[in-house]
Design a protein around this motif. Structure first.
Motif, short mmCIF file in Angstrom:
data_model
loop_
_atom_site.label_atom_id
_atom_site.label_comp_id
_atom_site.label_asym_id
_atom_site.label_seq_id
_atom_site.Cartn_x
_atom_site.Cartn_y
_atom_site.Cartn_z
N HIS A 183 -24.62 -2.30 -2.24
CA HIS A 183 -23.67 -1.82 -1.25
C HIS A 183 -22.22 -1.88 -1.72
O HIS A 183 -21.31 -1.43 -1.01
N MET A 184 -21.98 -2.42 -2.91
CA MET A 184 -20.61 -2.66 -3.34
C MET A 184 -19.86 -1.38 -3.70
O MET A 184 -18.62 -1.36 -3.75
N TYR A 185 -20.59 -0.29 -3.94
CA TYR A 185 -19.94 0.98 -4.24
C TYR A 185 -18.97 1.39 -3.13
O TYR A 185 -17.93 2.04 -3.39
N PHE A 186 -19.30 1.03 -1.90
CA PHE A 186 -18.48 1.44 -0.75
C PHE A 186 -17.05 0.93 -0.91
O PHE A 186 -16.08 1.66 -0.64
N MET A 187 -16.91 -0.30 -1.34
CA MET A 187 -15.58 -0.87 -1.48
C MET A 187 -14.83 -0.22 -2.64
O MET A 187 -13.62 -0.01 -2.56
N LEU A 188 -15.55 0.10 -3.71
CA LEU A 188 -14.91 0.76 -4.85
C LEU A 188 -14.40 2.14 -4.45
O LEU A 188 -13.29 2.53 -4.82
N VAL A 189 -15.19 2.87 -3.67
CA VAL A 189 -14.74 4.18 -3.20
C VAL A 189 -13.56 4.03 -2.25
O VAL A 189 -12.62 4.82 -2.27
N THR A 190 -13.59 3.01 -1.40
CA THR A 190 -12.47 2.76 -0.49
C THR A 190 -11.18 2.53 -1.27
O THR A 190 -10.11 3.03 -0.89
N LEU A 191 -11.26 1.80 -2.36
CA LEU A 191 -10.07 1.58 -3.20
C LEU A 191 -9.58 2.90 -3.79
O LEU A 191 -8.37 3.12 -3.92
N GLN A 192 -10.50 3.78 -4.13
CA GLN A 192 -10.11 5.10 -4.63
C GLN A 192 -9.40 5.90 -3.55
O GLN A 192 -8.43 6.62 -3.82
N VAL A 193 -9.88 5.78 -2.31
CA VAL A 193 -9.23 6.46 -1.19
C VAL A 193 -7.80 5.94 -1.03
O VAL A 193 -6.85 6.73 -0.85
N TYR A 194 -7.62 4.64 -1.12
CA TYR A 194 -6.27 4.07 -1.02
C TYR A 194 -5.39 4.58 -2.15
O TYR A 194 -4.21 4.89 -1.95
N LEU A 195 -5.95 4.64 -3.36
CA LEU A 195 -5.18 5.10 -4.51
C LEU A 195 -4.72 6.54 -4.32
O LEU A 195 -3.58 6.90 -4.66
N LEU A 196 -5.59 7.37 -3.77
CA LEU A 196 -5.30 8.80 -3.66
C LEU A 196 -4.63 9.18 -2.34
O LEU A 196 -4.21 10.34 -2.18
N PHE A 197 -4.51 8.24 -1.42
CA PHE A 197 -3.99 8.58 -0.10
C PHE A 197 -2.58 9.19 -0.15
O PHE A 197 -2.31 10.14 0.60
N PRO A 198 -1.66 8.68 -0.97
CA PRO A 198 -0.34 9.34 -1.03
C PRO A 198 -0.44 10.82 -1.39
O PRO A 198 0.37 11.63 -0.92
N LEU A 199 -1.41 11.20 -2.23
CA LEU A 199 -1.61 12.62 -2.54
C LEU A 199 -2.15 13.37 -1.33
O LEU A 199 -1.74 14.51 -1.05
N LEU A 200 -3.07 12.73 -0.61
CA LEU A 200 -3.60 13.35 0.61
C LEU A 200 -2.48 13.57 1.62
O LEU A 200 -2.46 14.60 2.32
N ALA A 201 -1.55 12.62 1.69
CA ALA A 201 -0.45 12.75 2.64
C ALA A 201 0.38 14.00 2.38
O ALA A 201 0.95 14.60 3.31
N LYS A 202 0.45 14.41 1.13
CA LYS A 202 1.19 15.63 0.80
C LYS A 202 0.48 16.89 1.31
O LYS A 202 1.08 17.97 1.35
N MET A 203 -0.78 16.73 1.70
CA MET A 203 -1.54 17.88 2.22
C MET A 203 -1.50 17.95 3.74
O MET A 203 -2.11 18.85 4.33
N PHE A 204 -0.82 17.03 4.39
CA PHE A 204 -0.84 16.98 5.85
C PHE A 204 -0.41 18.32 6.46
O PHE A 204 -1.05 18.82 7.40
#
Length: 380
Positions: free
Chosen positions: A142-163
């Motif tokens: 189940h640990m993959y979930f946390m790794l993907v969550t960290l990727q979401v946090y890393l990429l979130f500033p880029l996502l914010a540019k798509m708002f």
């Protein structure tokens, strides 16, 4: 791993312009975590070739997509009307997941060493394995979930540019993302023979295979008022979509098995025939939460208590399953299926919460559970 708060609204009223507490997300989170434990219990108490057991597991894979949609929703909802300060965002968010991720990667690596029949090997080899676990999320299933969550946090500033784009063209964004999701699902479910399942399995712990559900959550957050109002006034359509999605999912599973696919593979979470079900059930769980939030909130105190412990429950429930394995064997040898699963599920839930309550009262609770320590004498 936080809960956004939104006030209650009636079905015949528009959602508030500036919501502050979304209680429907509390029930959404609790229901989904309960299903996470259920699918892992079923997998631990049945055989991979069990056609019926895998038929039950097929739709339960919704938990991954539902959680990544929720993760994106909560983040976007919190920042939809304010700028994202990248450095501050990362400093605040990363430790909430990264510290428990590292802690539990070490715990599960040590647990594997203690319970394994394999020789210990050299310290260097073990450290290399630990490093690989940290990079891949493979310390436990189940640990993959946390790794993907960290990727979401890393990429979130880029996502914010798509708002602005998602606000203006939500259907275009989702259509493109959905097409990518279908292509990725087909590739992962039916990879070229030269690559094989071993190659595509490396993508399980990347944001790419969940990107559509993240953008779905982002779009829902940016258009929250309209989405909420539509779901509340079209409940029948949501239920019909869930029924249709479930029928497609199970038909796809049984057809795959009929043509010779191993049941465990036919029920894999990345099968393209699961996508309609995932989208519909995400809407359905939200709708159930919305109706619950608008009622007198029966069980509200328990839901709040459970939400406060949900991340810790996710982290620890595989330990509870492993510890209870002798019980599963005992019941299975004497009574068989489905009694093993029926006994195992409540036992796992009970032991998991017991473990969480202990961990929450330890001085290093934040590293173990992502939450501050609960005073020893504090009441539930």
């Amino acid at each position: 791993m936080t809960t956004t708060e939104i006030p209650l609204v009636r079905a015949d009223e528009p959602a508030p312009a500036k919501p502050t507490h979304l209680r429907q997300l509390d029930l959404y989170r609790v229901v989904t975590f309960a299903l996470v434990i259920l699918i892992h219990v079923i997998g631990s108490t049945t055989f991979p070739q069990d056609v019926v057991a895998d038929a039950f597991q097929t739709p339960l894979h919704l938990t991954r997509e539902a959680f990544f949609a929720l993760t994106a929703f909560v983040l976007v909802f919190g920042y939809r009307d304010r700028p994202v300060a990248t450095g501050k965002f990362w400093r605040r968010r990363f430790p909430l997941v990264a510290v428990p991720y590292v802690t539990w990667t070490v715990i599960y690596r040590v647990y594997s060493l203690i319970t394994s029949d394999q020789p210990f090997g050299s310290i260097g080899a073990q450290l290399r394995t630990l490093g690989l676990d940290l990079l891949t999320g493979n310390a436990w299933y189940h640990m993959y979930f946390m790794l993907v969550t960290l990727q979401v946090y890393l990429l979130f500033p880029l996502l914010a540019k798509m708002f602005d784009l998602i606000r203006r063209r939500p259907w275009t964004v989702l259509a493109v993302s959905g097409a990518v999701q279908v292509a990725v699902a087909i590739f992962m479910s039916y990879p070229p023979a030269a690559l094989g399942y071993g190659f595509v399995s490396k993508f399980f712990a990347t944001f790419l295979v969940y990107q559509f559900y993240m953008l779905l959550g982002a779009a829902a957050a940016l258009h929250f008022e309209a989405v909420h109002a539509w779901l509340r006034t079209h409940a029948r359509w949501v239920l019909l979509a869930m029924a249709g999605g479930l029928a497609i999912a199970e038909t796809g599973y049984f057809v795959s098995v009929h043509f010779g696919e191993w049941p465990e593979m036919a029920s894999d979470a990345f099968r393209p025939y699961l996508i309609p079900w995932f989208v519909a059930v995400i809407a359905g769980i939200y709708l159930a939460g919305a109706r619950w939030a608008e009622s007198r909130q029966r069980g509200g105190r328990f839901v709040s208590w459970a939400v406060n412990r949900s991340f810790a429950v996710f982290l620890t429930h595989p330990i509870a399953i492993a510890v209870l394995d002798p019980l599963f064997v005992f019941v299975g040898d004497r009574y068989g299926a489905p009694w093993t699963t029926l006994v195992a599920y409540p036992a796992t839930v009970a032991l998991t919460f017991a473990i969480v309550e202990v961990l929450r009262r330890l001085p290093w609770s934040k590293a173990l559970t992502g939450r501050a320590r609960v005073p020893v004498r504090a009441s539930v």
